[in-house]
Design a protein around this motif. Structure first.
Motif, mmCIF file in Angstrom:
data_model
loop_
_atom_site.group_PDB
_atom_site.id
_atom_site.type_symbol
_atom_site.label_atom_id
_atom_site.label_comp_id
_atom_site.label_asym_id
_atom_site.label_seq_id
_atom_site.Cartn_x
_atom_site.Cartn_y
_atom_site.Cartn_z
ATOM 1 N N LEU A 576 36.845 -17.987 -2.436
ATOM 2 C CA LEU A 576 36.427 -19.138 -3.222
ATOM 3 C C LEU A 576 35.251 -19.838 -2.546
ATOM 4 O O LEU A 576 35.078 -19.764 -1.334
ATOM 5 N N PRO A 577 34.437 -20.552 -3.312
ATOM 6 C CA PRO A 577 33.254 -21.208 -2.746
ATOM 7 C C PRO A 577 33.631 -22.312 -1.770
ATOM 8 O O PRO A 577 34.744 -22.835 -1.780
ATOM 9 N N ASP A 578 32.679 -22.682 -0.923
ATOM 10 C CA ASP A 578 32.873 -23.722 0.075
ATOM 11 C C ASP A 578 33.014 -25.077 -0.598
ATOM 12 O O ASP A 578 32.136 -25.501 -1.355
ATOM 13 N N LEU A 579 34.114 -25.758 -0.299
ATOM 14 C CA LEU A 579 34.343 -27.056 -0.934
ATOM 15 C C LEU A 579 33.782 -28.196 -0.107
ATOM 16 O O LEU A 579 33.892 -29.349 -0.498
ATOM 17 N N HIS A 580 33.224 -27.901 1.036
ATOM 18 C CA HIS A 580 32.747 -28.956 1.915
ATOM 19 C C HIS A 580 31.250 -29.253 1.729
ATOM 20 O O HIS A 580 30.649 -29.980 2.502
ATOM 21 N N GLN A 581 30.692 -28.625 0.689
ATOM 22 C CA GLN A 581 29.290 -28.926 0.428
ATOM 23 C C GLN A 581 29.151 -30.350 -0.093
ATOM 24 O O GLN A 581 30.119 -30.980 -0.465
ATOM 25 N N GLU A 582 27.920 -30.846 -0.135
ATOM 26 C CA GLU A 582 27.668 -32.233 -0.539
ATOM 27 C C GLU A 582 28.086 -32.457 -1.980
ATOM 28 O O GLU A 582 27.833 -31.626 -2.851
ATOM 29 N N ALA A 587 29.275 -38.087 -8.621
ATOM 30 C CA ALA A 587 30.680 -37.721 -8.501
ATOM 31 C C ALA A 587 31.623 -38.905 -8.509
ATOM 32 O O ALA A 587 32.725 -38.816 -9.002
ATOM 33 N N ASP A 588 31.196 -40.042 -7.930
ATOM 34 C CA ASP A 588 32.139 -41.151 -7.783
ATOM 35 C C ASP A 588 32.043 -42.179 -8.890
ATOM 36 O O ASP A 588 32.644 -43.234 -8.814
ATOM 37 N N THR A 589 31.276 -41.899 -9.929
ATOM 38 C CA THR A 589 31.192 -42.826 -11.063
ATOM 39 C C THR A 589 31.214 -42.044 -12.359
ATOM 40 O O THR A 589 30.836 -40.874 -12.396
ATOM 41 N N ILE A 603 32.481 -34.280 -15.902
ATOM 42 C CA ILE A 603 32.774 -33.011 -15.233
ATOM 43 C C ILE A 603 32.548 -33.134 -13.732
ATOM 44 O O ILE A 603 33.330 -32.632 -12.916
ATOM 45 N N ASP A 604 31.468 -33.829 -13.339
ATOM 46 C CA ASP A 604 31.223 -34.025 -11.912
ATOM 47 C C ASP A 604 32.348 -34.827 -11.264
ATOM 48 O O ASP A 604 32.766 -34.559 -10.134
ATOM 49 N N TYR A 605 32.846 -35.810 -12.006
ATOM 50 C CA TYR A 605 33.938 -36.630 -11.470
ATOM 51 C C TYR A 605 35.231 -35.812 -11.348
ATOM 52 O O TYR A 605 35.974 -35.933 -10.376
ATOM 53 N N ALA A 606 35.487 -34.913 -12.334
ATOM 54 C CA ALA A 606 36.669 -34.051 -12.278
ATOM 55 C C ALA A 606 36.587 -33.122 -11.074
ATOM 56 O O ALA A 606 37.582 -32.895 -10.362
ATOM 57 N N ARG A 607 35.381 -32.584 -10.812
ATOM 58 C CA ARG A 607 35.195 -31.707 -9.656
ATOM 59 C C ARG A 607 35.413 -32.484 -8.355
ATOM 60 O O ARG A 607 36.030 -31.994 -7.406
ATOM 61 N N PHE A 608 34.939 -33.722 -8.329
ATOM 62 C CA PHE A 608 35.124 -34.573 -7.152
ATOM 63 C C PHE A 608 36.620 -34.804 -6.877
ATOM 64 O O PHE A 608 37.087 -34.695 -5.741
ATOM 65 N N TRP A 627 35.801 -21.864 -13.202
ATOM 66 C CA TRP A 627 35.249 -22.572 -14.367
ATOM 67 C C TRP A 627 34.112 -23.495 -13.949
ATOM 68 O O TRP A 627 33.071 -23.555 -14.592
ATOM 69 N N PHE A 628 34.332 -24.234 -12.840
ATOM 70 C CA PHE A 628 33.260 -25.114 -12.349
ATOM 71 C C PHE A 628 31.998 -24.311 -12.028
ATOM 72 O O PHE A 628 30.876 -24.716 -12.354
ATOM 73 N N ALA A 629 32.166 -23.133 -11.386
ATOM 74 C CA ALA A 629 31.013 -22.307 -11.026
ATOM 75 C C ALA A 629 30.280 -21.804 -12.266
ATOM 76 O O ALA A 629 29.034 -21.810 -12.337
ATOM 77 N N ARG A 630 31.046 -21.363 -13.262
ATOM 78 C CA ARG A 630 30.426 -20.874 -14.501
ATOM 79 C C ARG A 630 29.707 -21.995 -15.239
ATOM 80 O O ARG A 630 28.654 -21.793 -15.851
ATOM 81 N N PHE A 631 30.283 -23.199 -15.180
ATOM 82 C CA PHE A 631 29.635 -24.332 -15.839
ATOM 83 C C PHE A 631 28.262 -24.603 -15.216
ATOM 84 O O PHE A 631 27.272 -24.830 -15.916
#
Length: 642
Positions: A576-582, A587-589, A603-608, A627-631
């Protein structure tokens, strides 16, 4: 107290009608009154039967109500009588057999069996030694008795009543009650007025031409009063009642003999004129069997046995009942309360709670008191089993599970655990003692450590334990305490045992523990403190290292920072991809302004939120990350025009 059948039958017509109208007026839904109404519907007096039919409507909303069809239907009476016969015992009724054996042949057979007894001191017959008196009877009488029994029902005891000294040889089974020489000795025509002894006995005598003798028979669930007609016929009169309906049994001195007075919920019955020794035995036996015969029924749902017990205690303290009667009634109430709150009745209790809101509080209190307990729940799971099973043949997989069970099941039994269920490679077990649960968990890991050290095949399990209040039903347990034990198992590493703070408190320092700090778990807003059982032999550490090597080799899995592999369900997540990227800037709003910015921000907030939960310890979800990667690859450029 509801009116008894015999009391009702002794009333005048108007009093019978008044009693039935009172049932209708008070809107009684008592099952005892229901049986009385059915009994009254069989009355030959049309006005009494019509009053009973009017009261009959009271009970139509009860779940145990049985509709017997139109009152005018000629088959209604027959159906009601059959229902009463099966449900509470009903009678008296005439019983006879068709095409009995030829009388002369039966006499010869009886004579031959008598001679065999004189030589061997044993009578041939179908009945047990405890009821050997029945084996002295002719074939037709034995057939009549057997016709009264339900499938699988057996006579356990038999006594001779309406006793005189001349009956002593027959009581001792040295002679038969039905030999030709005995006919004049045993006949009961000497009784001038049987109704004076007992009204129902008078009815039984009236149904026969020439009553010969009377027996009382007891099976596991019923008592049968059996009055035999002269042996020139093949008929008898029987009065049957169910033992679980007995409310009281009293021993009464009757001159040099004794009688047994029985009160059932529907009637009063008398077993007349027994020898004192027999009467004592009948008295004790009926009390014992009437308690044992009690079975769960919906009738118990409405009864408050705690209140009835307090009332009984008050009567005893006021010296209104004898000590023996008090103990008997108390044992019956205790058995009925146990049956009410048995697994057989739990569905009825819950259904009644749902349907009757007015009694919800009372049912809640009773249900919680009788079905909730503090238990310790354990979950175990084989680490990496899914990936191992997919690489092996089915037979190898089942062999591995068999070895797992052979190693662990005895440990559960030794520590007084109860296996609730097996779910594939997972076990769910409950314990009364949290210390024994933890001891069992440590022994499980020890036995697997020994097995893994000797075998090329390896079995690694993680174990989670929690203590708390659960709802116990059919040996299974339900509640949040169960869910929390499952969460501990999912957090645990291979070879480790994770427990909750509640279990830690119940251990009271008897086992060494390591505080792992707060962990976020599904279903809880706030993190909970998790503890790990510490093994002084370092088996846990060695198992963890062994698991890292074995699972890493077999599945190519990545180990965490402690050298311990992720769970079996996480092995597939190694790429799986690295989750520690920026994090994305948004993301927070969440901007609720307009599309497409609103969609992208959501979607960015859901990923956050997902990344945050994984960092807090939640299991990674490959499908969601894909799904996030394909999006990002396919949809975001189209939406933003990039």
């Amino acid at each position: 107290m509801s009116t008894k059948f015999s009391s009702f039958d002794a009333m005048t017509r108007q009093n019978k009608i008044n009693a039935l109208m009172n049932i209708k007026k008070t809107e009684s839904t008592s099952q005892v009154d229901y049986y009385l109404v059915l009994h009254a519907m069989l009355n030959e007096d049309v006005q009494v039967a019509m009053a009973a039919k009017m009261a009959y409507a009271n009970f139509s909303s009860q779940s145990w109500f049985q509709d017997f069809g139109k009152p005018s239907d000629p088959q209604t009476s027959e159906r009601i009588a059959d229902f009463l016969r099966q449900s509470i015992g009903y009678g008296p009724e005439l019983v006879e057999i068709e095409n009995p054996p030829e009388r002369q042949q039966m006499a010869q057979n009886l004579s031959r069996r008598q001679k065999k007894f004189e030589n061997l001191q044993e009578w041939d017959g179908p009945f047990p030694q405890s009821a050997k008196l029945l084996n002295t009877l002719r074939e037709d009488t034995q057939q009549i008795i057997q016709s009264l029994l339900n499938p699988g029902e057996n006579i356990e005891k038999c006594w001779l009543c309406l006793y005189t000294e001349t009956l002593q040889p027959f009581r001792e089974c040295t002679r038969s009650l039905e030999s030709n020489a005995a006919t004049m000795i045993v006949n009961l025509t000497r009784l001038q007025n049987p109704a004076q002894i007992d009204p129902s006995l008078g009815v039984m005598f009236g149904m026969l031409g020439r009553p010969a003798y009377m027996l009382v028979l007891v099976t596991g669930k019923r008592c049968i009063l059996f009055l035999r007609d002269e042996i020139g016929t093949s008929q008898a009169c029987a009065r049957v009642f169910n033992l679980q309906n007995i409310a009281g049994v009293n021993l009464v001195k009757d001159g040099i003999l004794s009688s047994i007075e029985i009160e059932t919920h529907q009637d009063f019955i008398k077993i007349p004129m027994l020898l004192p020794d027999d009467a004592d035995e009948v008295h004790t036996f009926l009390r014992q069997r009437s308690v044992e015969a009690i079975e769960a029924s919906e009738e118990f749902i409405e009864r408050d046995f705690e209140k009835e017990m307090k009332k009984l205690d008050m009567l005893f303290k006021a010296h209104a009942i004898k000590s023996s009667e008090y103990l008997f009634r108390k044992s019956r109430l205790q058995k009925m309360e146990l049956e009410k709150f048995s697994d057989a009745n739990i569905e009825l209790l819950l259904a009644r709670r749902f349907s009757d809101g007015s009694k919800g509080d009372r049912f809640d209190e009773q249900l919680l008191k009788k079905f909730t307990f503090e238990k310790t729940v354990m979950f175990t799971d084989i680490v990496g089993f899914s990936s191992q099973a997919s690489q092996k043949m089915l037979l190898d997989t089942m062999t591995l599970l068999a070895v797992h069970d052979k190693l662990l099941m005895p440990v559960i039994k030794e520590n007084e655990g109860i296996l609730i269920k097996k779910i594939g490679d997972a076990l769910m077990v409950r314990f009364d003692d949290p210390f024994k649960a933890c001891s069992a968990a440590q022994e499980m890991q020890r036995r697997l450590f020994e097995f893994n050290g000797k075998s090329n095949e390896k079995i690694f399990i993680r174990i989670g334990i929690n203590t708390g209040t659960v709802f116990v039903k059919n040996e299974d347990v339900f509640g949040d305490a169960v869910n929390m034990a499952a969460r501990m198992e999912s957090l645990a590493k291979p070879g480790r045992i994770f427990i909750t703070e509640m279990t830690m408190q119940r251990l009271e320092g008897r086992l060494p523990l390591e505080n792992l700090g707060p962990r976020k778990v599904k279903g809880r807003d706030e993190p909970i403190t998790v503890y790990s059982l510490v093994d002084s032999t370092n088996i846990g550490d060695e198992m963890a290292a062994m698991a890292a090597d074995f699972i890493g080799e077999s599945a190519g899995s990545q180990a965490d920072e402690h050298g311990i592999p992720v769970h079996a369900s996480d092995i597939q997540q190694q790429a799986l991809p690295d989750l520690h990227q920026e994090m994305p800037a948004a993301a927070d709003t969440v901007d609720h302004g307009s599309y497409p910015e609103n969609l992208l921000n959501a979607i960015d907030y859901a990923r956050f939120c997902y990344i945050t939960s994984v960092k807090a310890g939640r299991t990674r979800n490959p499908d969601l990350e894909d799904w996030f990667a394909r999006f990002e690859t396919l949809l975001r450029p189209d939406i933003t025009g990039g």
